[in-house]
Each structure stands twice: as structure tokens, then as C-alpha cells.
Motif scaffolding. Sequence first.
Motif, PDB file in Angstrom:
ATOM      1  N   ASP A 178      -4.694  -6.901   5.038  1.00  0.00           N
ATOM      2  CA  ASP A 178      -5.231  -8.257   5.134  1.00  0.00           C
ATOM      3  C   ASP A 178      -6.471  -8.267   6.024  1.00  0.00           C
ATOM      4  OD1 ASP A 178      -4.360  -8.156   7.797  1.00  0.00           O
ATOM      5  OD2 ASP A 178      -2.580  -9.393   7.441  1.00  0.00           O
ATOM      6  N   GLU A 179      -6.987  -9.462   6.297  1.00  0.00           N
ATOM      7  CA  GLU A 179      -8.229  -9.568   7.071  1.00  0.00           C
ATOM      8  C   GLU A 179      -8.085  -9.065   8.498  1.00  0.00           C
ATOM      9  OE1 GLU A 179      -5.989 -13.503   7.077  1.00  0.00           O
ATOM     10  OE2 GLU A 179      -6.622 -12.005   5.592  1.00  0.00           O
TER      11      GLU A 179
ATOM     12  N   VAL B 218      -0.145  -5.711   3.712  1.00  0.00           N
ATOM     13  CA  VAL B 218       0.511  -6.774   2.943  1.00  0.00           C
ATOM     14  C   VAL B 218       1.460  -6.071   1.980  1.00  0.00           C
ATOM     15  CG1 VAL B 218       0.190  -8.779   1.465  1.00  0.00           C
ATOM     16  CG2 VAL B 218      -1.592  -8.158   3.104  1.00  0.00           C
TER      17      VAL B 218
END
Length: 580
Positions: free
Chosen positions: A128-129, A134
Motif C-alpha cells: 500500500d501507500e 495488502v
Amino acid sequence: MSMMDRSGAKMLGAMALFTSITLSGAANVRAEAILEGDRSVPVEARNGMVVTSHYLATDEALRVLEEGGNAIDAAVTAAFALAVTQPRSGNIGGGGFMLVSSEESGEVNAIDYRETAPAAASRDMYLDENGEVVTDRSRFTHKAAGVPGTVAGLALALDKYGTISLKEALAPAIKLADEGFVIPPRFAQGIESQAERLKQFESSRTVFFKQDGSLYQAGELFVQKDLAATLKRIAEQGVKGFYEGETADLIVAEMQRGGGLTTHEDLKNYQPVIRKPVHGNYRGYDIYSMSPPSSGGTHIVQILNILEGFPISDSGLNSAKTIHLMAEAMKRAYADRSEYLGDTDFVDVPLKGLTSTDYAASLRQQIDPEQATPSVEIKPGNPAPYESNETTHFSIVDKYGNAVSNTYTINFSYGSHIVVDGAGFLLNNEMDDFSAKPGVPNAYGLIGGEANKIEPNKRMLSSMSPTIVKKEGKNFIVTGSPGGSRIITTTLQVLMNVIDHNLNIQAAVNAPRIHHQWVPDEIRIEQGISPDTIKLLEGMGHTVVQKTAMGAIQSIMVGEDGTFYGGADPRRSTSSAKGY
């Protein structure tokens, strides 16, 4: 004890075997294992033996042998039949490994038809950012699928070592898909257990549920017209019938519909590879198993090398001392797995060092015979310079001296749970076998490093361990198992149960299993290990946890007189050993 004692009915009090014997031609007798009653004694035959995880696949493969085909012909037939009858793990949407042994040539060869990462795959595609993994993205989405290798791999095996055509090998599977087969209880239970996730995808609902959305029940007919059409295209057009044309269009359309990465170019470019298997020697037996991108063969040989320096047979089957020594050796091998193993087309793997007896001796010296070493104190070693739970395995031998050990998978039970709309088969989720982030465990709790990072067109690391043991140039044991990270230790223990503990092949398959993979720091055991043994292990500093059954190993042993003995694993209710 002689090999005949080890493999025949003299072991374990000559317990009765429940078999079905029917005449097959004037001179051939077919022997068939039934998964009921006592199964301590293996099925035996003289001309050929097939052991698979589904009786319908066993039937079709054995028929090929009876009609004069060889073990490779039967193996490809079985693999396609399993793709129809056991969609949770049998596959054309996944990949795997095959070992082929020929006594005539003296060679053992490995076919690597493991999936590859699509060209558009990238190292951080599952983060993810914030740079965190994930998990479901690499497991239950279209992006979880690698480029399938099964069809190309089976076609290569048949072309290189077989005697029948691809069309002939596919005929039984096409019939089973087109006309249907009667659902066994395990099949119905499997769909029910995964119903919630399967129903998320319309294409999967169409295949695995009735029109009103209700579940199929055991005893009902299961027909797969789309899958039959896909198999017919392969039969008519060969490999191009899957990797190009209509089937390829259906795969790419499914990918585009769900944001997947596989393209027409990825499919067209896929190629299986013939590799040299890992080779070791244990107490005078030659061990051949799968080389990278599988970690299985490397670490089976590594663990056996460590244990050869201990008198395992003296301490006895599943005694506290034997389990302690096995667990300590397993820890060190899995620690090395996390650091060194990957696709040798992309990274240098110190294979010679990991499988050397000198390196094993140095690891053996670290083992305290009376006390467990905590996993936190074990780091990857320093070898000389320069690896699904619902996988399925089958073993086949023929009268011509050929043996096949094959393990293939779509990873989890039902893979990504996504059926390719119009093509009738499930997409794999093998991308989860890469290290999404070095040092973060995958779905099986295995730690991976830089060697197994995601790269375009790379093969992801595996634990699949198809294995063939030879004695003085003759095939002796043909074996392998599903089980995710437990594949390596399951296969290892069947070999040790025969070689160290003199069990017949069925007893070796049936015996309770243990597993340690370094992290988490625990010995996992099946039912059947005594409470006294557990207490002794805990006194040595081990954490012991009992969990569900491990693996479903399908095995064959060849006696000194050439008799074949088949051991089907009762942990999978549809397992079947048959010979003639």
C-alpha cells in the motif's frame, strides 16, 4: 530387514488389506486400494502402479498402462483428469514440477512448468501507500495470478518422453468434463467450505453452483461444458489451443475485467524448462528431487545430510529424540531457505553449498542432542559460494522401468477462486509465493528474501518436492505431497520412515507427521504422537502444537523382485492406489 519385508505384507503383524481384485485380460490382475478399514499394507502389482489423489484419475491413468502406454503417458492423462475431477487443486490454470526417471537411460530429468510473473509485474505491486503488504491483493484478485504453465509442461513431457498423442491423453478428461462425473463427499464439502468466496465472482458461481445458487450435493452429476470446450481446443490445436486463440482471448478478457496483468504476449511467450534435479545420497540411497525454483529438493537433501550423522534408526520412529533431531535440522534448512532460494534464471543460488555434506556437518555441530535451539538464535548459514496447501501429487511406475513423480498446484484451495469466464478453469494465486516484502511471511508463514522478490517473467519460489529414490540404479521410491510449507517435511518423513525405520510404503505414508519451519518456533504435530513424547519434547525446550493433518502423499515402492507397492494417503478421502 530385506526390502521385501519392508514393502510387503510381512510388516506390522501382517494386517489384512482391504482390496478389490478383478480380472483385467487373461493374465493381468488389477489390485485396488479402498479407503476403508486397515490400510497398513500397500497394494501390490507387477506391471504398473498408479497412486493419485482421485480414484477417477487413477482409473484413467492405469488404463493407459494396461493398454501399453508408459508412465509418462499415464501421468499426463492423470494430470488432465485431475483438472476436471479435482478443480480445487488439479489444474490447467496453474503449474508444477515433474520428475521422470528412466532405468534404461539411467537419467532422472526434471520438467519445470512453474508459473511465471506477468511482464507487467513489479516488486512493490502488493504494497500500500505506506509500504505495507495488502495480503488479499496477492491471494484473491486477478493480480494474484501468474502465467499458467501446466498445459505447456504436460505437452513437453509427452513430446519428450511419452508414446501417445496429446489428443489421446486428453480424451478421458474431455469425457469427464463433457458428460460429468458423480460428486464424492470431499468435492461437495470443499465447495461448501469456500462458498462465500467463490460466490463473489459471477464466473465462479456459474461453474460451482446450481442455477438457483444452491450447492451441489454428493452423489449428483457435475458437468463442465466450458472446461470440456477448452480441453477440446488443446486436443485439436496442441499448446497453441491454450496459449493462443480463443482460450487466450478468454484469459486476457478475464484479466482485463478484473484488473489482472496477464496479456496475450505473456501467454504466447510462456515456456517450460527441463532442469537437472537436485541429487543427494542418504545411507546408500540416491535421492533425486526438484531443483530451484523449488526449494523442496535442496532442503530435503540438506536435512537428510544433517541427519545422516545421527543414529536415527536406534532412537526409533517418532520418539522424542528422533523428533528433536528432525526439528533442529528442519529449523536450519528453513532459515537458509529464507535467504538463498529463488529462481536460478534470475538469482545465484548456492545449491552446491547448501547440499554439501561438509556444510551439513557444520550445521550438525550446532545441534545439542538434548536441548532445543531457539529459532531467534538461528540465522541463515554460510554455505559455500555460489524455495499450497491444496496442491496435488501423483506417482506412477511402469513395466518399462520408467517412473514419474509429479506435483502441481493453483496454490490455495481453489486458487484465486476466480474462474476464467467461458473457459471453465480457475486462475491460480501463485504470485503470493513471491516475497511481497522481504522479511514478511506469506500465507504459509514462510519468510522470503531478496532472492524471491517479484520480477517480470520470473518463477516464484515453491516448496513442491516431487522425489524419486534409486538404489543401485533402480527406481525404489516415487513420492511427493501437497501441503504448502509442509511438503518438504512430509516428503522427508516418508523417505526416513522407509530407509531408517523399515516401514512398508503404506505404513510410512500413514505414520503421524511433524513439522518445523524455523518461524514460528514450534513443532507442529498430527494426532498420534504420544502425550509422553510431547512432554519430553517440551522438557527439551520445544513448543509443541497439534494441528490438522499435513499433506496427502501418494507413494510407490519397488521391491527387489520388481513388485510395485502403492501407498495412497488416507488423509485425502479420494486417494487411490491401483496396479495390475
